[in-house]
Design a protein around this motif. Structure first.
Motif, PDB file in Angstrom:
ATOM      1  N   ARG A  23       0.807  -1.211   0.000  1.00  0.00           N
ATOM      2  CA  ARG A  23       0.000   0.000   0.000  1.00  0.00           C
ATOM      3  C   ARG A  23       0.844   1.268   0.000  1.00  0.00           C
ATOM      4  O   ARG A  23       0.332   2.347  -0.274  1.00  0.00           O
ATOM      5  CB  ARG A  23      -0.967  -0.001   1.183  1.00  0.00           C
ATOM      6  CG  ARG A  23      -1.963  -1.157   1.106  1.00  0.00           C
ATOM      7  CD  ARG A  23      -3.102  -1.004   2.072  1.00  0.00           C
ATOM      8  NE  ARG A  23      -3.989   0.057   1.651  1.00  0.00           N
ATOM      9  CZ  ARG A  23      -4.445   1.010   2.451  1.00  0.00           C
ATOM     10  NH1 ARG A  23      -4.070   1.047   3.711  1.00  0.00           N
ATOM     11  NH2 ARG A  23      -5.271   1.932   2.001  1.00  0.00           N
ATOM     12  N   GLU A  24       2.142   1.147   0.281  1.00  0.00           N
ATOM     13  CA  GLU A  24       3.010   2.323   0.229  1.00  0.00           C
ATOM     14  C   GLU A  24       3.614   2.519  -1.151  1.00  0.00           C
ATOM     15  O   GLU A  24       3.634   3.617  -1.688  1.00  0.00           O
ATOM     16  CB  GLU A  24       4.128   2.206   1.276  1.00  0.00           C
ATOM     17  CG  GLU A  24       3.662   2.397   2.704  1.00  0.00           C
ATOM     18  CD  GLU A  24       4.818   2.409   3.685  1.00  0.00           C
ATOM     19  OE1 GLU A  24       5.994   2.405   3.227  1.00  0.00           O
ATOM     20  OE2 GLU A  24       4.555   2.438   4.894  1.00  0.00           O
ATOM     21  N   THR A  25       4.120   1.425  -1.735  1.00  0.00           N
ATOM     22  CA  THR A  25       4.841   1.531  -3.006  1.00  0.00           C
ATOM     23  C   THR A  25       3.975   1.175  -4.216  1.00  0.00           C
ATOM     24  O   THR A  25       4.368   1.428  -5.340  1.00  0.00           O
ATOM     25  CB  THR A  25       6.060   0.596  -3.007  1.00  0.00           C
ATOM     26  OG1 THR A  25       5.586  -0.769  -2.950  1.00  0.00           O
ATOM     27  CG2 THR A  25       6.964   0.871  -1.801  1.00  0.00           C
ATOM     28  N   HIS A  26       2.798   0.576  -3.959  1.00  0.00           N
ATOM     29  CA  HIS A  26       1.910   0.054  -5.019  1.00  0.00           C
ATOM     30  C   HIS A  26       2.575  -1.057  -5.830  1.00  0.00           C
ATOM     31  O   HIS A  26       2.150  -1.366  -6.936  1.00  0.00           O
ATOM     32  CB  HIS A  26       1.402   1.169  -5.931  1.00  0.00           C
ATOM     33  CG  HIS A  26       0.361   2.026  -5.276  1.00  0.00           C
ATOM     34  ND1 HIS A  26      -0.179   3.128  -5.875  1.00  0.00           N
ATOM     35  CD2 HIS A  26      -0.235   1.953  -4.046  1.00  0.00           C
ATOM     36  CE1 HIS A  26      -1.052   3.699  -5.066  1.00  0.00           C
ATOM     37  NE2 HIS A  26      -1.110   2.994  -3.955  1.00  0.00           N
ATOM     38  N   GLU A  27       3.610  -1.675  -5.250  1.00  0.00           N
ATOM     39  CA  GLU A  27       4.257  -2.827  -5.885  1.00  0.00           C
ATOM     40  C   GLU A  27       3.406  -4.069  -5.656  1.00  0.00           C
ATOM     41  O   GLU A  27       2.854  -4.281  -4.580  1.00  0.00           O
ATOM     42  CB  GLU A  27       5.642  -3.036  -5.271  1.00  0.00           C
ATOM     43  CG  GLU A  27       6.364  -4.274  -5.779  1.00  0.00           C
ATOM     44  CD  GLU A  27       7.640  -4.558  -5.005  1.00  0.00           C
ATOM     45  OE1 GLU A  27       8.317  -5.544  -5.362  1.00  0.00           O
ATOM     46  OE2 GLU A  27       7.947  -3.814  -4.059  1.00  0.00           O
ATOM     47  N   LEU A 141      -9.167   5.464  -4.603  1.00  0.00           N
ATOM     48  CA  LEU A 141     -10.602   5.732  -4.569  1.00  0.00           C
ATOM     49  C   LEU A 141     -11.182   5.353  -3.210  1.00  0.00           C
ATOM     50  O   LEU A 141     -11.984   6.101  -2.637  1.00  0.00           O
ATOM     51  CB  LEU A 141     -11.314   4.950  -5.678  1.00  0.00           C
ATOM     52  CG  LEU A 141     -10.837   5.188  -7.109  1.00  0.00           C
ATOM     53  CD1 LEU A 141     -11.636   4.333  -8.086  1.00  0.00           C
ATOM     54  CD2 LEU A 141     -10.935   6.661  -7.490  1.00  0.00           C
ATOM     55  N   VAL A 142     -10.766   4.205  -2.673  1.00  0.00           N
ATOM     56  CA  VAL A 142     -11.256   3.765  -1.366  1.00  0.00           C
ATOM     57  C   VAL A 142     -10.748   4.705  -0.278  1.00  0.00           C
ATOM     58  O   VAL A 142     -11.492   5.088   0.633  1.00  0.00           O
ATOM     59  CB  VAL A 142     -10.829   2.314  -1.094  1.00  0.00           C
ATOM     60  CG1 VAL A 142     -11.273   1.867   0.303  1.00  0.00           C
ATOM     61  CG2 VAL A 142     -11.392   1.376  -2.148  1.00  0.00           C
ATOM     62  N   ASP A 143      -9.474   5.094  -0.362  1.00  0.00           N
ATOM     63  CA  ASP A 143      -8.899   5.989   0.646  1.00  0.00           C
ATOM     64  C   ASP A 143      -9.632   7.328   0.669  1.00  0.00           C
ATOM     65  O   ASP A 143      -9.843   7.916   1.742  1.00  0.00           O
ATOM     66  CB  ASP A 143      -7.408   6.208   0.385  1.00  0.00           C
ATOM     67  CG  ASP A 143      -6.572   4.962   0.668  1.00  0.00           C
ATOM     68  OD1 ASP A 143      -7.092   4.037   1.329  1.00  0.00           O
ATOM     69  OD2 ASP A 143      -5.419   4.916   0.213  1.00  0.00           O
ATOM     70  N   GLN A 148     -13.366  10.838   3.944  1.00  0.00           N
ATOM     71  CA  GLN A 148     -14.597  11.617   4.120  1.00  0.00           C
ATOM     72  C   GLN A 148     -15.599  10.936   5.041  1.00  0.00           C
ATOM     73  O   GLN A 148     -16.351  11.603   5.751  1.00  0.00           O
ATOM     74  CB  GLN A 148     -15.244  11.863   2.749  1.00  0.00           C
ATOM     75  CG  GLN A 148     -14.381  12.709   1.826  1.00  0.00           C
ATOM     76  CD  GLN A 148     -14.975  12.849   0.426  1.00  0.00           C
ATOM     77  OE1 GLN A 148     -15.939  12.170   0.087  1.00  0.00           O
ATOM     78  NE2 GLN A 148     -14.395  13.718  -0.377  1.00  0.00           N
ATOM     79  N   GLU A 149     -15.608   9.606   5.038  1.00  0.00           N
ATOM     80  CA  GLU A 149     -16.655   8.871   5.759  1.00  0.00           C
ATOM     81  C   GLU A 149     -16.136   8.129   6.989  1.00  0.00           C
ATOM     82  O   GLU A 149     -16.930   7.517   7.705  1.00  0.00           O
ATOM     83  CB  GLU A 149     -17.319   7.859   4.820  1.00  0.00           C
ATOM     84  CG  GLU A 149     -17.978   8.477   3.588  1.00  0.00           C
ATOM     85  CD  GLU A 149     -19.204   9.297   3.947  1.00  0.00           C
ATOM     86  OE1 GLU A 149     -19.812   9.030   5.004  1.00  0.00           O
ATOM     87  OE2 GLU A 149     -19.551  10.205   3.168  1.00  0.00           O
ATOM     88  N   GLY A 150     -14.830   8.160   7.220  1.00  0.00           N
ATOM     89  CA  GLY A 150     -14.254   7.394   8.319  1.00  0.00           C
ATOM     90  C   GLY A 150     -13.768   6.039   7.836  1.00  0.00           C
ATOM     91  O   GLY A 150     -14.290   5.476   6.877  1.00  0.00           O
ATOM     92  N   VAL A 156     -16.506  -2.910  -2.588  1.00  0.00           N
ATOM     93  CA  VAL A 156     -16.141  -2.251  -3.836  1.00  0.00           C
ATOM     94  C   VAL A 156     -16.501  -3.177  -4.985  1.00  0.00           C
ATOM     95  O   VAL A 156     -16.046  -4.331  -5.043  1.00  0.00           O
ATOM     96  CB  VAL A 156     -14.633  -1.919  -3.867  1.00  0.00           C
ATOM     97  CG1 VAL A 156     -14.280  -1.179  -5.150  1.00  0.00           C
ATOM     98  CG2 VAL A 156     -14.234  -1.091  -2.640  1.00  0.00           C
ATOM     99  N   PHE A 157     -17.319  -2.668  -5.898  1.00  0.00           N
ATOM    100  CA  PHE A 157     -17.758  -3.442  -7.052  1.00  0.00           C
ATOM    101  C   PHE A 157     -17.176  -2.817  -8.309  1.00  0.00           C
ATOM    102  O   PHE A 157     -17.366  -1.622  -8.560  1.00  0.00           O
ATOM    103  CB  PHE A 157     -19.281  -3.452  -7.146  1.00  0.00           C
ATOM    104  CG  PHE A 157     -19.957  -4.127  -5.987  1.00  0.00           C
ATOM    105  CD1 PHE A 157     -20.298  -5.474  -6.056  1.00  0.00           C
ATOM    106  CD2 PHE A 157     -20.231  -3.422  -4.825  1.00  0.00           C
ATOM    107  CE1 PHE A 157     -20.921  -6.098  -4.982  1.00  0.00           C
ATOM    108  CE2 PHE A 157     -20.846  -4.044  -3.746  1.00  0.00           C
ATOM    109  CZ  PHE A 157     -21.192  -5.378  -3.822  1.00  0.00           C
ATOM    110  N   VAL A 158     -16.455  -3.608  -9.079  1.00  0.00           N
ATOM    111  CA  VAL A 158     -15.935  -3.173 -10.372  1.00  0.00           C
ATOM    112  C   VAL A 158     -16.740  -3.928 -11.427  1.00  0.00           C
ATOM    113  O   VAL A 158     -16.680  -5.158 -11.504  1.00  0.00           O
ATOM    114  CB  VAL A 158     -14.430  -3.454 -10.507  1.00  0.00           C
ATOM    115  CG1 VAL A 158     -13.910  -2.941 -11.852  1.00  0.00           C
ATOM    116  CG2 VAL A 158     -13.657  -2.802  -9.358  1.00  0.00           C
TER     117      VAL A 158
END
Length: 197
Positions: A23-27, A141-143, A148-150, A156-158
Protein backbone atom coordinates in the motif's frame (compact mmCIF):
# COMPACT_ATOMS: atom_id res chain seq x y z
CA UNK A 1 12.39 -6.04 5.51
CA UNK A 2 9.81 -4.06 7.45
CA UNK A 3 7.64 -5.71 10.08
CA UNK A 4 3.98 -4.96 9.98
CA UNK A 5 3.77 -3.76 6.40
CA UNK A 6 0.30 -2.86 5.13
CA UNK A 7 -0.94 -4.80 2.10
CA UNK A 8 -4.13 -5.06 0.09
CA UNK A 9 -5.15 -8.56 -0.99
CA UNK A 10 -5.65 -8.30 -4.75
CA UNK A 11 -6.38 -11.92 -5.54
CA UNK A 12 -6.37 -15.36 -4.00
CA UNK A 13 -4.57 -17.39 -6.64
CA UNK A 14 -5.09 -20.59 -4.61
CA UNK A 15 -5.72 -21.53 -1.00
CA UNK A 16 -2.04 -20.89 -0.32
CA UNK A 17 -1.04 -18.23 -2.86
CA UNK A 18 -1.89 -14.55 -2.82
CA UNK A 19 -1.32 -11.51 -4.98
CA UNK A 20 -0.74 -8.55 -2.67
CA UNK A 21 -0.38 -4.82 -3.22
CA UNK A 22 2.13 -2.97 -1.07
CA UNK A 23 0.00 0.00 0.00
CA UNK A 24 3.01 2.32 0.23
CA UNK A 25 4.84 1.53 -3.01
CA UNK A 26 1.91 0.05 -5.02
CA UNK A 27 4.26 -2.83 -5.89
CA UNK A 28 2.57 -6.16 -6.57
CA UNK A 29 3.80 -9.22 -4.71
CA UNK A 30 2.93 -12.85 -5.38
CA UNK A 31 3.52 -15.08 -2.38
CA UNK A 32 4.91 -18.59 -2.39
CA UNK A 33 2.38 -21.37 -2.98
CA UNK A 34 3.16 -23.04 0.36
CA UNK A 35 5.27 -22.76 3.49
CA UNK A 36 3.33 -19.98 5.22
CA UNK A 37 3.39 -19.69 9.00
CA UNK A 38 0.09 -17.80 9.02
CA UNK A 39 -3.27 -19.07 7.71
CA UNK A 40 -4.12 -17.27 4.48
CA UNK A 41 -6.85 -19.46 2.95
CA UNK A 42 -9.69 -17.33 4.34
CA UNK A 43 -8.43 -13.99 3.02
CA UNK A 44 -10.49 -12.33 0.28
CA UNK A 45 -9.70 -9.74 -2.42
CA UNK A 46 -10.03 -6.30 -0.88
CA UNK A 47 -8.92 -7.24 2.62
CA UNK A 48 -6.40 -4.81 4.08
CA UNK A 49 -3.86 -6.74 6.14
CA UNK A 50 -0.82 -6.09 8.24
CA UNK A 51 1.71 -8.79 7.38
CA UNK A 52 5.30 -9.79 8.04
CA UNK A 53 6.75 -11.46 4.96
CA UNK A 54 9.77 -13.75 4.89
CA UNK A 55 11.87 -12.84 1.84
CA UNK A 56 14.54 -15.51 2.35
CA UNK A 57 13.24 -17.37 -0.70
CA UNK A 58 12.45 -16.18 -4.23
CA UNK A 59 8.75 -15.88 -3.45
CA UNK A 60 7.92 -14.63 0.04
CA UNK A 61 6.01 -16.56 2.66
CA UNK A 62 3.72 -15.01 5.24
CA UNK A 63 5.13 -15.20 8.76
CA UNK A 64 2.36 -13.38 10.58
CA UNK A 65 -0.68 -11.40 9.58
CA UNK A 66 -3.62 -9.56 11.03
CA UNK A 67 -6.67 -8.31 9.16
CA UNK A 68 -7.04 -4.54 9.49
CA UNK A 69 -10.22 -4.08 7.45
CA UNK A 70 -12.44 -6.68 5.78
CA UNK A 71 -13.19 -4.61 2.69
CA UNK A 72 -14.40 -6.78 -0.19
CA UNK A 73 -13.54 -6.32 -3.86
CA UNK A 74 -15.95 -7.88 -6.37
CA UNK A 75 -15.41 -7.94 -10.15
CA UNK A 76 -18.24 -8.71 -12.56
CA UNK A 77 -17.93 -8.56 -16.35
CA UNK A 78 -20.70 -8.13 -18.94
CA UNK A 79 -23.35 -6.87 -16.54
CA UNK A 80 -26.94 -6.27 -17.56
CA UNK A 81 -28.80 -4.10 -16.87
CA UNK A 82 -26.68 -1.06 -16.02
CA UNK A 83 -28.20 0.71 -13.03
CA UNK A 84 -29.52 4.19 -13.65
CA UNK A 85 -27.00 6.23 -11.64
CA UNK A 86 -24.07 4.66 -13.51
CA UNK A 87 -25.72 5.08 -16.91
CA UNK A 88 -26.41 8.73 -16.18
CA UNK A 89 -22.86 9.36 -14.96
CA UNK A 90 -21.50 7.84 -18.18
CA UNK A 91 -23.84 9.88 -20.36
CA UNK A 92 -22.75 13.04 -18.55
CA UNK A 93 -19.10 12.15 -19.06
CA UNK A 94 -19.63 11.60 -22.79
CA UNK A 95 -21.58 14.85 -23.13
CA UNK A 96 -18.72 16.72 -21.48
CA UNK A 97 -16.09 14.92 -23.58
CA UNK A 98 -14.55 13.38 -20.46
CA UNK A 99 -13.18 9.87 -20.02
CA UNK A 100 -14.37 9.59 -16.42
CA UNK A 101 -17.00 10.91 -14.06
CA UNK A 102 -18.08 10.41 -10.47
CA UNK A 103 -21.09 10.99 -8.26
CA UNK A 104 -22.59 9.88 -4.99
CA UNK A 105 -25.45 7.40 -4.93
CA UNK A 106 -28.49 7.67 -2.68
CA UNK A 107 -31.12 5.32 -1.36
CA UNK A 108 -34.87 5.85 -1.60
CA UNK A 109 -34.73 8.08 1.51
CA UNK A 110 -32.20 10.31 -0.29
CA UNK A 111 -29.39 9.24 2.04
CA UNK A 112 -25.91 8.81 0.55
CA UNK A 113 -25.12 5.09 0.39
CA UNK A 114 -22.17 4.99 -1.97
CA UNK A 115 -19.85 6.63 -4.45
CA UNK A 116 -19.55 5.60 -8.06
CA UNK A 117 -17.00 6.29 -10.74
CA UNK A 118 -17.21 5.57 -14.44
CA UNK A 119 -14.13 5.18 -16.62
CA UNK A 120 -14.00 4.87 -20.39
CA UNK A 121 -12.90 1.39 -21.41
CA UNK A 122 -10.11 1.23 -23.96
CA UNK A 123 -10.25 -0.68 -27.24
CA UNK A 124 -8.41 -3.66 -25.76
CA UNK A 125 -10.68 -3.88 -22.72
CA UNK A 126 -7.71 -3.35 -20.45
CA UNK A 127 -9.16 -0.87 -17.95
CA UNK A 128 -11.33 -3.52 -16.32
CA UNK A 129 -8.41 -5.96 -16.25
CA UNK A 130 -6.02 -3.36 -14.83
CA UNK A 131 -8.41 -2.81 -11.94
CA UNK A 132 -8.84 -6.56 -11.48
CA UNK A 133 -5.14 -7.41 -11.47
CA UNK A 134 -4.17 -4.40 -9.37
CA UNK A 135 -2.03 -2.64 -11.96
CA UNK A 136 -4.44 0.27 -11.58
CA UNK A 137 -4.98 0.28 -7.80
CA UNK A 138 -8.41 0.93 -6.37
CA UNK A 139 -6.85 2.11 -3.10
CA UNK A 140 -6.84 5.85 -3.96
CA UNK A 141 -10.60 5.73 -4.57
CA UNK A 142 -11.26 3.77 -1.37
CA UNK A 143 -8.90 5.99 0.65
CA UNK A 144 -10.73 9.09 -0.56
CA UNK A 145 -14.04 7.67 0.67
CA UNK A 146 -12.47 6.69 3.99
CA UNK A 147 -11.09 10.20 4.45
CA UNK A 148 -14.60 11.62 4.12
CA UNK A 149 -16.65 8.87 5.76
CA UNK A 150 -14.25 7.39 8.32
CA UNK A 151 -12.13 4.27 8.12
CA UNK A 152 -14.40 1.23 7.85
CA UNK A 153 -14.81 -1.93 5.80
CA UNK A 154 -16.48 -1.22 2.46
CA UNK A 155 -17.68 -3.21 -0.52
CA UNK A 156 -16.14 -2.25 -3.84
CA UNK A 157 -17.76 -3.44 -7.05
CA UNK A 158 -15.94 -3.17 -10.37
CA UNK A 159 -18.49 -3.76 -13.11
CA UNK A 160 -18.18 -3.75 -16.88
CA UNK A 161 -21.41 -3.47 -18.89
CA UNK A 162 -22.03 -5.86 -21.74
CA UNK A 163 -21.35 -3.15 -24.33
CA UNK A 164 -17.86 -2.70 -22.80
CA UNK A 165 -17.83 1.07 -23.41
CA UNK A 166 -17.04 1.91 -19.82
CA UNK A 167 -16.18 0.46 -16.43
CA UNK A 168 -18.06 1.22 -13.22
CA UNK A 169 -16.38 1.34 -9.82
CA UNK A 170 -18.96 1.53 -7.04
CA UNK A 171 -18.00 1.81 -3.39
CA UNK A 172 -20.83 0.87 -1.04
CA UNK A 173 -20.34 2.82 2.17
CA UNK A 174 -21.82 0.13 4.40
CA UNK A 175 -20.50 -3.38 4.09
CA UNK A 176 -23.44 -5.75 4.06
CA UNK A 177 -25.85 -2.85 3.67
CA UNK A 178 -28.86 -2.72 1.39
CA UNK A 179 -26.98 -1.07 -1.50
CA UNK A 180 -24.26 -3.73 -1.48
CA UNK A 181 -26.81 -6.52 -1.18
CA UNK A 182 -28.84 -5.12 -4.07
CA UNK A 183 -25.76 -5.08 -6.30
CA UNK A 184 -24.92 -8.65 -5.32
CA UNK A 185 -28.43 -9.85 -6.11
CA UNK A 186 -28.69 -7.91 -9.37
CA UNK A 187 -25.35 -9.11 -10.74
CA UNK A 188 -25.34 -12.61 -9.22
CA UNK A 189 -22.23 -12.25 -7.08
CA UNK A 190 -23.02 -13.93 -3.74
CA UNK A 191 -21.28 -12.77 -0.59
CA UNK A 192 -18.28 -14.99 0.24
CA UNK A 193 -17.94 -16.79 3.54
CA UNK A 194 -15.80 -14.71 5.87
CA UNK A 195 -14.60 -16.69 8.89
CA UNK A 196 -12.00 -13.99 9.65
CA UNK A 197 -14.52 -11.13 9.74
Amino acid sequence: MEDGQSYRVLATLSDQELRLLDRETHEQIVTASDGHDAPIADLHPGYCIDADLDWSTTEPTVRTLSVLRETLYTFVDHIEPVFEAAQQAWQNARAAGDSMNSRVTRNTDNEVNGVLYVFAEDDEGEVFELFRNGSRPLDPLVDKVNEQEGDAPREVFVLRPANEEFVIVTIALKKGGQFAETLRETYDCPRPSEPLA
